[in-house]
Every structure is written in C-alpha cells, then in structure tokens.
Scaffold this motif. Structure first.
Motif, PDB file in Angstrom:
ATOM      1  N   ALA A 172      -0.930   4.721  -5.658  1.00 15.11           N
ATOM      2  CA  ALA A 172      -1.844   5.771  -5.214  1.00 15.11           C
ATOM      3  C   ALA A 172      -1.601   6.003  -3.731  1.00 15.11           C
ATOM      4  O   ALA A 172      -1.827   5.108  -2.912  1.00 15.11           O
ATOM      5  CB  ALA A 172      -3.286   5.364  -5.473  1.00 15.11           C
ATOM      6  N   PHE A 173      -1.113   7.181  -3.394  1.00 15.79           N
ATOM      7  CA  PHE A 173      -0.873   7.546  -2.008  1.00 15.79           C
ATOM      8  C   PHE A 173      -2.128   8.237  -1.464  1.00 15.79           C
ATOM      9  O   PHE A 173      -2.526   9.289  -1.965  1.00 15.79           O
ATOM     10  CB  PHE A 173       0.333   8.499  -1.900  1.00 15.79           C
ATOM     11  CG  PHE A 173       1.628   7.839  -2.287  1.00 15.79           C
ATOM     12  CD1 PHE A 173       2.361   7.118  -1.363  1.00 15.79           C
ATOM     13  CD2 PHE A 173       2.108   7.928  -3.587  1.00 15.79           C
ATOM     14  CE1 PHE A 173       3.558   6.499  -1.708  1.00 15.79           C
ATOM     15  CE2 PHE A 173       3.302   7.330  -3.947  1.00 15.79           C
ATOM     16  CZ  PHE A 173       4.024   6.606  -3.012  1.00 15.79           C
ATOM     17  N   GLN A 174      -2.740   7.618  -0.470  1.00 11.98           N
ATOM     18  CA  GLN A 174      -3.984   8.121   0.118  1.00 11.98           C
ATOM     19  C   GLN A 174      -3.679   9.011   1.322  1.00 11.98           C
ATOM     20  O   GLN A 174      -2.855   8.645   2.166  1.00 11.98           O
ATOM     21  CB  GLN A 174      -4.865   6.963   0.587  1.00 11.98           C
ATOM     22  CG  GLN A 174      -5.196   5.946  -0.469  1.00 11.98           C
ATOM     23  CD  GLN A 174      -6.168   6.479  -1.497  1.00 11.98           C
ATOM     24  OE1 GLN A 174      -6.931   7.390  -1.247  1.00 11.98           O
ATOM     25  NE2 GLN A 174      -6.120   5.919  -2.687  1.00 11.98           N
ATOM     26  N   PRO A 175      -4.348  10.167   1.426  1.00 15.11           N
ATOM     27  CA  PRO A 175      -4.156  10.995   2.628  1.00 15.11           C
ATOM     28  C   PRO A 175      -4.713  10.253   3.845  1.00 15.11           C
ATOM     29  O   PRO A 175      -5.685   9.505   3.731  1.00 15.11           O
ATOM     30  CB  PRO A 175      -4.946  12.256   2.331  1.00 15.11           C
ATOM     31  CG  PRO A 175      -5.892  11.898   1.266  1.00 15.11           C
ATOM     32  CD  PRO A 175      -5.303  10.747   0.514  1.00 15.11           C
ATOM     33  N   GLU A 176      -4.076  10.450   4.966  1.00 16.71           N
ATOM     34  CA  GLU A 176      -4.513   9.744   6.197  1.00 16.71           C
ATOM     35  C   GLU A 176      -5.251  10.683   7.117  1.00 16.71           C
ATOM     36  O   GLU A 176      -5.139  11.836   7.110  1.00 16.71           O
ATOM     37  CB  GLU A 176      -3.292   9.151   6.891  1.00 16.71           C
ATOM     38  CG  GLU A 176      -2.628   8.116   6.007  1.00 16.71           C
ATOM     39  CD  GLU A 176      -1.320   7.591   6.568  1.00 16.71           C
ATOM     40  OE1 GLU A 176      -0.931   7.955   7.683  1.00 16.71           O
ATOM     41  OE2 GLU A 176      -0.700   6.794   5.879  1.00 16.71           O
ATOM     42  N   ARG A 235      -5.226  15.047  -0.708  1.00 18.31           N
ATOM     43  CA  ARG A 235      -5.840  14.344  -1.837  1.00 18.31           C
ATOM     44  C   ARG A 235      -4.972  13.142  -2.200  1.00 18.31           C
ATOM     45  O   ARG A 235      -3.836  13.025  -1.765  1.00 18.31           O
ATOM     46  CB  ARG A 235      -5.968  15.267  -3.051  1.00 18.31           C
ATOM     47  CG  ARG A 235      -4.634  15.776  -3.583  1.00 18.31           C
ATOM     48  CD  ARG A 235      -4.819  16.668  -4.815  1.00 18.31           C
ATOM     49  NE  ARG A 235      -3.585  17.302  -5.202  1.00 18.31           N
ATOM     50  CZ  ARG A 235      -2.622  16.745  -5.935  1.00 18.31           C
ATOM     51  NH1 ARG A 235      -2.750  15.507  -6.365  1.00 18.31           N
ATOM     52  NH2 ARG A 235      -1.530  17.412  -6.241  1.00 18.31           N
ATOM     53  N   THR A 236      -5.547  12.269  -3.017  1.00 19.73           N
ATOM     54  CA  THR A 236      -4.798  11.112  -3.487  1.00 19.73           C
ATOM     55  C   THR A 236      -3.758  11.575  -4.510  1.00 19.73           C
ATOM     56  O   THR A 236      -4.050  12.394  -5.370  1.00 19.73           O
ATOM     57  CB  THR A 236      -5.750  10.094  -4.146  1.00 19.73           C
ATOM     58  OG1 THR A 236      -6.702   9.673  -3.170  1.00 19.73           O
ATOM     59  CG2 THR A 236      -4.994   8.887  -4.674  1.00 19.73           C
ATOM     60  N   LYS A 245       0.841  -1.192   0.000  1.00 18.58           N
ATOM     61  CA  LYS A 245       0.000   0.000   0.000  1.00 18.58           C
ATOM     62  C   LYS A 245       0.882   1.250   0.000  1.00 18.58           C
ATOM     63  O   LYS A 245       1.893   1.310   0.677  1.00 18.58           O
ATOM     64  CB  LYS A 245      -0.898   0.004   1.234  1.00 18.58           C
ATOM     65  CG  LYS A 245      -1.900   1.136   1.235  1.00 18.58           C
ATOM     66  CD  LYS A 245      -2.820   1.049   2.428  1.00 18.58           C
ATOM     67  CE  LYS A 245      -3.766   2.227   2.407  1.00 18.58           C
ATOM     68  NZ  LYS A 245      -4.625   2.256   3.579  1.00 18.58           N
ATOM     69  N   HIS A 278       1.758   4.553   1.265  1.00 23.25           N
ATOM     70  CA  HIS A 278       1.548   5.442   2.401  1.00 23.25           C
ATOM     71  C   HIS A 278       2.194   6.787   2.117  1.00 23.25           C
ATOM     72  O   HIS A 278       3.295   6.842   1.562  1.00 23.25           O
ATOM     73  CB  HIS A 278       2.158   4.847   3.671  1.00 23.25           C
ATOM     74  CG  HIS A 278       1.462   3.607   4.136  1.00 23.25           C
ATOM     75  ND1 HIS A 278       0.222   3.621   4.733  1.00 23.25           N
ATOM     76  CD2 HIS A 278       1.826   2.309   4.067  1.00 23.25           C
ATOM     77  CE1 HIS A 278      -0.135   2.384   5.024  1.00 23.25           C
ATOM     78  NE2 HIS A 278       0.814   1.568   4.618  1.00 23.25           N
ATOM     79  N   TYR A 279       1.496   7.850   2.496  1.00 25.56           N
ATOM     80  CA  TYR A 279       2.070   9.195   2.334  1.00 25.56           C
ATOM     81  C   TYR A 279       3.442   9.215   2.999  1.00 25.56           C
ATOM     82  O   TYR A 279       3.576   8.859   4.165  1.00 25.56           O
ATOM     83  CB  TYR A 279       1.168  10.219   3.031  1.00 25.56           C
ATOM     84  CG  TYR A 279       0.420  11.149   2.108  1.00 25.56           C
ATOM     85  CD1 TYR A 279      -0.544  10.665   1.238  1.00 25.56           C
ATOM     86  CD2 TYR A 279       0.669  12.514   2.115  1.00 25.56           C
ATOM     87  CE1 TYR A 279      -1.247  11.521   0.403  1.00 25.56           C
ATOM     88  CE2 TYR A 279      -0.029  13.373   1.284  1.00 25.56           C
ATOM     89  CZ  TYR A 279      -0.984  12.868   0.430  1.00 25.56           C
ATOM     90  OH  TYR A 279      -1.675  13.711  -0.393  1.00 25.56           O
ATOM     91  N   GLU A 281      -0.951  10.126  -7.308  1.00 29.39           N
ATOM     92  CA  GLU A 281      -0.574   8.941  -8.076  1.00 29.39           C
ATOM     93  C   GLU A 281       0.784   9.119  -8.739  1.00 29.39           C
ATOM     94  O   GLU A 281       1.058  10.162  -9.319  1.00 29.39           O
ATOM     95  CB  GLU A 281      -1.616   8.641  -9.150  1.00 29.39           C
ATOM     96  CG  GLU A 281      -2.939   8.182  -8.594  1.00 29.39           C
ATOM     97  CD  GLU A 281      -3.918   7.766  -9.665  1.00 29.39           C
ATOM     98  OE1 GLU A 281      -3.708   8.082 -10.854  1.00 29.39           O
ATOM     99  OE2 GLU A 281      -4.912   7.116  -9.308  1.00 29.39           O
TER     100      GLU A 281
END
Length: 83
Positions: free
Chosen positions: A79-83, A18-19, A6, A8-9, A21
């Motif tokens: 895809a780095f998802q904000p946490e 925001r995401t 996964k 990670h930011y 990529e």
C-alpha cells in the motif's frame, strides 16, 4: 513477516492523492528470503516496479511443513500512502 518494508510513493509516479495498492505473490524460500515476485494486480508501471523492488527486501519467518522449513508462495499487498 520478520522484516517489513513500507511502500513509499515512487518519485516517478503520478501524485494521485490516495492510497495505491499493488498485489503480488511472493515465493518465500526455506531461509525466509523472497526468491521470486509475481505481479498479481498492478496499478501502473511506476508503482508496479517499486512494489517488486521493495518486495525483494522483505524477510519472513519461513513456512514449515511437518516441522521442516519449505519454500511457499505468499500473497502480499503493498500500500503506497500519499505523503
């Protein structure tokens, strides 16, 4: 993929909310391990470094040609998802 990772930011990345990529091209060997990583479309140094580092941890079922495992280039997007 046989084993995914996964995105990670990164700690040193700006918090964009925001995401993000990063597009890569991976050379997957006949053993399913990532041998080389090429950056296709980056989004900034922190995200690019993290994507390349994490891509090296991926494991794939090897591609085959005529039933024989072969090294192949594979497109991949982290895809780095904000946490």
């Amino acid at each position: 993929p046989k084993k995914t990772v996964k995105g990670h930011y990164p700690d040193d990345a700006p918090r964009l909310g925001r995401t993000v990529e990063v597009k890569l091209s991976l050379l997957v060997g006949a053993d399913g391990k990532v041998k080389k990583v090429k950056l296709v479309r980056g989004t900034g140094p922190a995200f690019d470094r993290a994507a390349v580092r994490q891509a090296k941890r991926l494991v794939f079922y090897p591609g085959t040609l005529g039933g024989v495992p072969k090294a192949m280039w594979v497109p991949w997007t982290f895809a780095f998802q904000p946490e």
